[in-house]
Design a protein around this motif. Structure first.
Motif, PDB file in Angstrom:
ATOM      1  N   GLY A   6       0.837  -1.200   0.000  1.00 28.27           N
ATOM      2  CA  GLY A   6       0.000   0.000   0.000  1.00 28.27           C
ATOM      3  C   GLY A   6       0.866   1.242   0.000  1.00 28.27           C
ATOM      4  N   ARG A   7       0.193   2.390   0.032  1.00 22.68           N
ATOM      5  CA  ARG A   7       0.986   3.629   0.103  1.00 22.68           C
ATOM      6  C   ARG A   7       0.243   4.695   0.881  1.00 22.68           C
ATOM      7  N   LEU A   8       1.053   5.589   1.467  1.00 25.08           N
ATOM      8  CA  LEU A   8       0.536   6.816   2.072  1.00 25.08           C
ATOM      9  C   LEU A   8       1.005   7.894   1.104  1.00 25.08           C
ATOM     10  N   ALA A   9       0.092   8.757   0.639  1.00 21.07           N
ATOM     11  CA  ALA A   9       0.505   9.722  -0.398  1.00 21.07           C
ATOM     12  C   ALA A   9       0.084  11.144  -0.046  1.00 21.07           C
ATOM     13  N   PRO A  10       0.655  11.701   1.010  1.00 21.64           N
ATOM     14  CA  PRO A  10       0.273  13.077   1.358  1.00 21.64           C
ATOM     15  C   PRO A  10       0.881  14.110   0.396  1.00 21.64           C
ATOM     16  N   SER A  11       0.192  15.233   0.256  1.00 24.53           N
ATOM     17  CA  SER A  11       0.731  16.362  -0.523  1.00 24.53           C
ATOM     18  C   SER A  11       1.279  17.385   0.460  1.00 24.53           C
ATOM     19  N   PRO A  12       2.511  17.816   0.278  1.00 23.33           N
ATOM     20  CA  PRO A  12       3.103  18.757   1.234  1.00 23.33           C
ATOM     21  C   PRO A  12       2.679  20.199   0.967  1.00 23.33           C
ATOM     22  N   LEU A  40       5.846   5.439   1.417  1.00 27.86           N
ATOM     23  CA  LEU A  40       5.427   6.828   1.610  1.00 27.86           C
ATOM     24  C   LEU A  40       5.764   7.599   0.347  1.00 27.86           C
ATOM     25  N   ARG A  41       4.720   8.106  -0.294  1.00 32.03           N
ATOM     26  CA  ARG A  41       4.914   8.880  -1.520  1.00 32.03           C
ATOM     27  C   ARG A  41       4.667  10.339  -1.216  1.00 32.03           C
ATOM     28  N   ASN A  42       5.664  11.143  -1.505  1.00 32.22           N
ATOM     29  CA  ASN A  42       5.583  12.576  -1.259  1.00 32.22           C
ATOM     30  C   ASN A  42       5.078  13.226  -2.560  1.00 32.22           C
ATOM     31  N   ASP A  43       3.814  13.631  -2.571  1.00 36.31           N
ATOM     32  CA  ASP A  43       3.190  14.179  -3.793  1.00 36.31           C
ATOM     33  C   ASP A  43       3.564  15.657  -3.950  1.00 36.31           C
ATOM     34  N   ASP A  44       4.821  15.871  -4.340  1.00 34.24           N
ATOM     35  CA  ASP A  44       5.357  17.242  -4.328  1.00 34.24           C
ATOM     36  C   ASP A  44       5.493  17.845  -5.727  1.00 34.24           C
ATOM     37  N   SER A 188       0.328  15.786 -14.778  1.00 31.41           N
ATOM     38  CA  SER A 188      -0.895  15.917 -13.988  1.00 31.41           C
ATOM     39  C   SER A 188      -0.881  14.890 -12.859  1.00 31.41           C
ATOM     40  N   TYR A 189      -1.677  15.179 -11.847  1.00 30.80           N
ATOM     41  CA  TYR A 189      -1.840  14.221 -10.739  1.00 30.80           C
ATOM     42  C   TYR A 189      -2.242  12.851 -11.278  1.00 30.80           C
ATOM     43  N   GLN A 190      -3.215  12.821 -12.214  1.00 32.33           N
ATOM     44  CA  GLN A 190      -3.729  11.531 -12.712  1.00 32.33           C
ATOM     45  C   GLN A 190      -2.612  10.687 -13.310  1.00 32.33           C
ATOM     46  N   ALA A 192       0.782  11.040 -12.982  1.00 33.04           N
ATOM     47  CA  ALA A 192       1.858  10.711 -12.033  1.00 33.04           C
ATOM     48  C   ALA A 192       1.416   9.599 -11.088  1.00 33.04           C
ATOM     49  N   CYS A 193       0.172   9.683 -10.638  1.00 33.24           N
ATOM     50  CA  CYS A 193      -0.348   8.715  -9.680  1.00 33.24           C
ATOM     51  C   CYS A 193      -0.389   7.310 -10.296  1.00 33.24           C
ATOM     52  N   VAL A 194      -0.845   7.217 -11.538  1.00 38.44           N
ATOM     53  CA  VAL A 194      -0.939   5.905 -12.199  1.00 38.44           C
ATOM     54  C   VAL A 194       0.459   5.328 -12.445  1.00 38.44           C
ATOM     55  N   VAL A 206      -5.327   3.193  -1.075  1.00 32.99           N
ATOM     56  CA  VAL A 206      -6.225   3.647  -0.002  1.00 32.99           C
ATOM     57  C   VAL A 206      -6.100   5.157   0.070  1.00 32.99           C
ATOM     58  N   ARG A 207      -7.203   5.863  -0.089  1.00 35.68           N
ATOM     59  CA  ARG A 207      -7.154   7.334  -0.089  1.00 35.68           C
ATOM     60  C   ARG A 207      -8.541   7.879   0.197  1.00 35.68           C
ATOM     61  N   GLY A 208      -8.634   9.205   0.261  1.00 37.23           N
ATOM     62  CA  GLY A 208      -9.898   9.842   0.612  1.00 37.23           C
ATOM     63  C   GLY A 208     -10.958   9.681  -0.477  1.00 37.23           C
ATOM     64  N   ASP A 210     -12.802  11.745  -1.746  1.00 42.30           N
ATOM     65  CA  ASP A 210     -12.847  12.827  -2.736  1.00 42.30           C
ATOM     66  C   ASP A 210     -12.156  12.423  -4.036  1.00 42.30           C
ATOM     67  N   LEU A 211     -11.417  11.326  -3.993  1.00 40.49           N
ATOM     68  CA  LEU A 211     -10.693  10.929  -5.207  1.00 40.49           C
ATOM     69  C   LEU A 211     -11.357   9.772  -5.957  1.00 40.49           C
ATOM     70  N   ILE A 212     -12.568   9.386  -5.546  1.00 40.07           N
ATOM     71  CA  ILE A 212     -13.245   8.280  -6.253  1.00 40.07           C
ATOM     72  C   ILE A 212     -13.392   8.601  -7.738  1.00 40.07           C
TER      73      ILE A 212
END
Ligand code: GLU
Length: 277
Positions: A6-12, A40-44, A188-190, A192-194, A206-208, A210-212
């Protein structure tokens, strides 16, 4: 079955608050239950809102809560060549096109904003799209135009979410051609995330919640790039006591503030566990 990753992907872009902590708690619990690991992915990538001190703060806050991840931390800003390689593949497959319309053009043509999640953009008008048979300009070394993914209008997509069950969307009705690269030369986020979820071997996202809606755009990118689709588990968003969604500016519920007030990680995590027992 591959081992759970899994990953934790917070945006700083601000201090983490209780809502983030709960999402990451879900991620950590899912990994623990499956005997897997987390990265841990740093979405920077967002150079305008990104701040280095927020990176340090988020790492310190996550450690304070006791979350454990594989080292080193993966920073998206260090992975640009990977995103660029994926962009080149989409370009070679004629699945993207350069778009010179302004945001205002799109909003005016699309009419009322589409009702959807916070990540929703107005539906890009198909009339703005160049013909699929028109010759595609090359990708410049430095990109100065928006590039969009040409979506398969009318296709029905569905995905089984680990928390919310079956989710459906109709392409072209619920979302339209979306950005894969921005004219300020940022992926774009889309996209980079993929690229990250596929290349880093993430088995469940696993994420909020709001991203469904983003998930459907991402499904199209996984398919276009020939990659296996991970599982998805979206977490309910946390509201404040006025019923408003927590945002990074909610300093009162920032983990920093709670810590200064003497709240302990054990109390925070025990509360999440009790709510979800
Ligand atoms: N960095 C994104 C956020 O903080 C999450 C992206 C994701 O989990 O796909 O909202």
């Amino acid at each position: 079955m591959p081992t759970y990753r899994g990953r934790l992907a917070p945006s700083p872009t601000g201090l983490l608050h209780l809502g983030h902590a709960r999402t990451f708690w879900f991620a950590a619990e899912r990994a623990r239950a499956a005997g897997g690991t987390l990265l841990l992915r740093n979405d920077d990538l967002d150079a305008i809102r990104f701040r280095l001190d927020f990176v340090d703060a988020m790492i310190a806050d996550l450690r304070w809560l006791g979350f454990i991840w594989e080292e080193p931390v993966v920073s998206q800003s260090q992975r640009r060549p990977r995103y660029r390689a994926a962009l080149a593949r989409l370009h070679a497959a004629n699945l993207i096109y350069p778009c010179t319309r302004s945001r205002r053009d799109v909003i005016e043509a699309a009419g009322a904003p589409h009702e959807g999640g916070a990540d929703d953009e107005p539906i890009y008008p198909p009339s703005f799209r160049p013909s699929a048979t028109a010759p595609l300009p090359p990708l410049d070394e430095t990109i100065a135009v928006n590039w969009r993914f040409r979506v398969p209008d009318g296709e029905a997509l569905s995905v089984r979410d680990g928390k919310f069950g079956e989710q459906r969307a109709v392409v072209g009705r619920d979302f339209g051609d979306f950005l894969v690269w921005r004219k300020d030369d940022v992926p774009s986020y889309q996209l980079a995330c993929v690229v990250d979820d596929a290349e880093l071997g993430v088995t469940e996202v696993v994420r909020g919640a709001d991203l469904i809606r983003s998930t459907f755009r991402q499904l199209l990118l996984f398919r276009a790039l020939g990659w296996a689709v991970p599982d998805f588990f979206h977490c309910p968003l946390m509201n404040d006591d006025r019923g408003e969604r927590l945002a990074k500016r909610h300093d009162a519920l920032a983990l920093r503030t709670l810590r200064e007030r003497g709240v302990t990680p054990t109390e925070i995590l025990a509360k999440f566990a009790a709510e979800n027992a």
